[in-house]
Design a protein around this motif. Sequence first.
Motif, PDB file in Angstrom:
ATOM      1  N   LYS A  57     -13.858 -11.297   4.401  1.00 12.57           N
ATOM      2  CA  LYS A  57     -12.582 -10.485   4.794  1.00 12.57           C
ATOM      3  C   LYS A  57     -12.276 -10.876   5.889  1.00 12.57           C
ATOM      4  O   LYS A  57     -10.958 -11.065   6.397  1.00 12.57           O
ATOM      5  N   ARG A  58     -13.087 -11.076   7.086  1.00 11.50           N
ATOM      6  CA  ARG A  58     -12.732 -11.313   8.554  1.00 11.50           C
ATOM      7  C   ARG A  58     -12.019 -12.714   8.507  1.00 11.50           C
ATOM      8  O   ARG A  58     -11.205 -12.911   9.424  1.00 11.50           O
ATOM      9  N   LYS A  59     -12.256 -13.460   7.769  1.00 10.63           N
ATOM     10  CA  LYS A  59     -11.560 -15.070   7.764  1.00 10.63           C
ATOM     11  C   LYS A  59     -10.143 -14.696   7.569  1.00 10.63           C
ATOM     12  O   LYS A  59      -9.310 -15.600   7.743  1.00 10.63           O
ATOM     13  N   LEU A  60      -9.793 -13.547   6.880  1.00 15.88           N
ATOM     14  CA  LEU A  60      -8.289 -13.362   6.400  1.00 15.88           C
ATOM     15  C   LEU A  60      -7.451 -12.989   7.608  1.00 15.88           C
ATOM     16  O   LEU A  60      -6.457 -12.806   7.489  1.00 15.88           O
ATOM     17  N   ARG A  86      -4.459 -12.923  -5.379  1.00 13.35           N
ATOM     18  CA  ARG A  86      -3.618 -11.845  -5.410  1.00 13.35           C
ATOM     19  C   ARG A  86      -4.181 -11.162  -4.035  1.00 13.35           C
ATOM     20  O   ARG A  86      -3.235 -10.446  -3.162  1.00 13.35           O
ATOM     21  N   ILE A  87      -5.582 -11.322  -3.544  1.00  9.30           N
ATOM     22  CA  ILE A  87      -5.996 -10.735  -2.218  1.00  9.30           C
ATOM     23  C   ILE A  87      -5.351 -11.205  -1.392  1.00  9.30           C
ATOM     24  O   ILE A  87      -4.748 -10.768  -0.132  1.00  9.30           O
ATOM     25  N   VAL A  88      -5.258 -12.734  -1.132  1.00  3.26           N
ATOM     26  CA  VAL A  88      -4.654 -13.403  -0.258  1.00  3.26           C
ATOM     27  C   VAL A  88      -3.441 -13.100   0.063  1.00  3.26           C
ATOM     28  O   VAL A  88      -2.613 -12.874   1.106  1.00  3.26           O
ATOM     29  N   ASP A  89      -2.749 -12.997  -1.023  1.00  6.30           N
ATOM     30  CA  ASP A  89      -1.070 -12.855  -1.088  1.00  6.30           C
ATOM     31  C   ASP A  89      -0.888 -11.373  -0.103  1.00  6.30           C
ATOM     32  O   ASP A  89       0.142 -11.175   0.238  1.00  6.30           O
ATOM     33  N   ILE A  90      -1.532 -10.522  -0.316  1.00  6.26           N
ATOM     34  CA  ILE A  90      -1.424  -9.097   0.240  1.00  6.26           C
ATOM     35  C   ILE A  90      -1.624  -9.338   1.863  1.00  6.26           C
ATOM     36  O   ILE A  90      -0.806  -8.588   2.556  1.00  6.26           O
ATOM     37  N   SER A 133      -0.834 -16.416  -9.685  1.00  3.98           N
ATOM     38  CA  SER A 133      -1.251 -15.179  -9.394  1.00  3.98           C
ATOM     39  C   SER A 133      -0.585 -14.778  -7.834  1.00  3.98           C
ATOM     40  O   SER A 133      -1.021 -13.856  -7.353  1.00  3.98           O
ATOM     41  N   THR A 134       0.043 -15.755  -7.417  1.00  4.40           N
ATOM     42  CA  THR A 134       0.573 -15.378  -6.152  1.00  4.40           C
ATOM     43  C   THR A 134       1.971 -15.775  -5.984  1.00  4.40           C
ATOM     44  O   THR A 134       2.511 -16.815  -6.418  1.00  4.40           O
ATOM     45  N   SER A 135       2.791 -15.013  -4.834  1.00  7.14           N
ATOM     46  CA  SER A 135       4.238 -15.359  -4.584  1.00  7.14           C
ATOM     47  C   SER A 135       4.295 -16.455  -3.687  1.00  7.14           C
ATOM     48  O   SER A 135       5.320 -16.906  -3.177  1.00  7.14           O
ATOM     49  N   LEU A 136       2.958 -16.748  -2.927  1.00  6.55           N
ATOM     50  CA  LEU A 136       3.106 -17.884  -1.844  1.00  6.55           C
ATOM     51  C   LEU A 136       3.182 -19.236  -2.520  1.00  6.55           C
ATOM     52  O   LEU A 136       2.705 -19.416  -3.308  1.00  6.55           O
TER      53      LEU A 136
END
Length: 345
Positions: A57-60, A86-90, A133-136
Amino acid sequence: MVKIANIELPDFPLLLAPMEDVTDPPFRAVCKENGADLLYTEFISSAGLIRDAIKCKRKLDIFDQERPVGIQIFGGDEESLSLASRIVDITNPDLLDINFGCPVKGVVAQGAGSGVLRDIDLMVRLTAACVKSTSLPVTVKTRLGWDEDSMNIEEVAERLQDVGIAALSIHGRTRMQMYKGEADWTLIGKVKNNPRIKIPIFGNGDINTPQKALEYKNRYGVDGIMIGRAAIGYPWIFREVAHYVKTGETLAPPTLAERVAVCKYHLQKSVAWKGPKAGIYDMRKHYFQYLKGLPNIKTYRSRLVLSTDPAEIEGVLDEILLAYADYEIPHAPIELVNYHENCPM
């Protein structure tokens, strides 16, 4: 101008390659200030991210001043990569990158990184799962193939483009080569010059001088270059390449005062982000490169590595500045450190 989906980059952009245990926010900040056009995080395990692992998570963590910035993930399972996307998208980076290139045994053993190169159909399915799975914008970093008998990067590029990736970065070695021998950009050039390919193609591997960067730009026609190991301890590589490509002139190397100032800045950023203990420990791997070229530097470097106090470390750096005030560091090709041998993965 080069565009990755809606992300506008300058002509012939210079990208900082994602490197585990290296491209954290402090290092990215140093590279950004010295001319990197697009930054990538360390790679993040999709399975670890889903488990809510603290380190993952810290790497985000990303910051507005580093934009555009991409978060890179790896995994060998469609469901976990999809959930991780999806997590990265947020977290709202500028793009999502999939790692199909890491050759480290611990990653390959998970059926991830360059391990996926043994199954191109799987690679395509994994990529499609992320895109859906992402909008990115989704990009991919990979290698020429698993080994010299399966260098199928031309097929890979076409098929990944067909499922929706926005750009492709290619390292000019196979997985079995690791980092041995010389990177072969011939196939990278073939991918770029394939009339079916419409997305930006970035070349990666062994760029350690501005002259080589311009030579490869002209010879292979790539849209930009991704620089990794050459930037470790020498973030000035980005500004030197950019200046040489634009003017044909070689910039003077950074002075010792510049080296010390950037090393201090890097240390301060590291301590602020990771805390004193971890921040100081993490900086130890960078001192060798920052001070490379100074004669008889071993004693000072040992003091830097052994110190646990930021003020003391800055004091040692000030001593170095005084002791070598009259010394001019020669401008030599950057030695490409094989940091993967000690990769924590």
